[in-house]
Motif scaffolding. Sequence first.
Motif: not given
Length: 422
Positions: A79, A82, A153, A244
Motif C-alpha cells: 500500500v 502504491a 491496494v 508498485v
Amino acid sequence: MSRRRAAIVGIGVMAPGGTGREAFWDLITSGKTATRTISLFDASGFRSRVAAECDFDAAELGLGVREIRRMDRAAQLAVLSAREAVADAGNALDGISPHRIGVSIGSAVGCTMRLEDEYVVLSDRGRQWEVDPAYAVPHLYDYMVPSTLACEVAWSCGAEGPVALISTGCTSGVDAIGHGVRLIEQGSADVVIAGATDAPISPITVACFDAIRATSPNNADPEHASRPFDLHRDGFVLGEGSAVFVLAEEERARRDGMRVYATVAGFATRSNAYHMTGLRPDGREMAEAIRHAMAEACIAPQDIGYVNAHGSGTKQNDRHETSAVKTSLGEHARRVPMSSIKSMIGHSLGSIGAIETAACALTIDRGLVPPTANLHTPDPECDLDYVPLTAREQKTDVVLSVASGFGGFQSAMVLTRPGRLP
C-alpha cells in the motif's frame, strides 16, 4: 490497427536501505549493501541468520492505526508503494472511471508474518494440536488468503476494475507486471496499478531455506554475504520489500503530458517442467522466454543496452542464467553490461522482480547502470560483464530483465526508452 502499449508513469518502492524510490535508487547505484543480521526475530538457532530488512515506520508514512492492525507487513509495504506510485504519476488517474482502473499484485508467500504469528498463539507455541479459534484475531482469514494483498491496494487506490493476485514464486513480480500490461493491451483497463510485495523474513521461511541450504551461512560478514557471480558465493540472502507501478496506455500518457519512465515493450514466461528447485544447466527455458520477449518488443540482441540479472547468488542459478543469456543474445552477451541488485538488497522472493523492474526503468530514465556489489573474484563459469562494484554511466534505450523461480518458472521483460518504438 496499432498495438496498445503500456507505459510506466509512476514508481513506488519500499526496499531495504531506505524509504521510497529515491532512497532505493541511491543505495543500488552506490554499491553499498543493506544486508545485515536478522533483527525481526531471534534467529540465533538458524543456519543462515542474515537478511536485508526494510526500516520503516508505517504510521509516520501515513497508515492509520486500524490499517496497521489489519495489515500484514507485506500489505503495508504494498500500500505504501502504491501510494507513492500514484502520487508520482500525477494526473494519470484523473478522469478515469474506477471501473477502468485495474490492479495486479504479485507475491510468493503472501501474509507469512502475521499468519505465522497467529499460528504461534493459537497453538500455544506448537504445544496444542487442536487450536482454540477464540484466540484468533478477526483478520486471520485475510492473512490466510494472499488475494487480500491485491484487495488492499485496490481499496487504497479506488480501483474497481480487474484485480488479481499473481503467485508464481520468485517470478511473481515480473509476471504481475506482465499481467497488468496485458490488461492495458487488450483494452480491459486504461490504468493498472501493478507490482509485487513480500515480507518473508520469519522463522518458517528461514527454516525452509535452511533445510535445502539455499541461503548463505556467512553470518560473520552479513554485508558481504550476497555475492552473485562470485567464485566464493554460497547462497542467496533473504530480503523483503515492494515495488508498485502506475501503468497507463502509452499514447494517452504522451498526449496528456505524463512523465513516462519506460515502455513495457515485451514480456514472456516459460516453465521448465523439470524440478521444483533444480535447473537445467543450459538455461534453455529462460533463453526461450528472453527470445519471445525480444520478438514481442521487435528488437534484436544488439539493441539491448543492459541486462538486469536474476543473479541470486546460488551456484546453479548464476551459471544457468549466464548460459541462458549467452544462448539468447549470442555474441552480444559478452558486450552488454549485466548486474544483480540482489547483491545489495537481497532476494525478496516474489517482490524482487518488481523491485528490479523499478531499477530497470530508472536505469533508462537516468543513464546509470547499477553494479553487482561484492563481486571480487569472478567465477570462471560466469564470464560476462557483471558491472562489478561500481555503477556505470551509460545511456540505455533498451533493458532486459529476467527472473527465475522455484517450480521452474522463467520470465523475461523488455523495457524501452519512451518514443523508441513506432
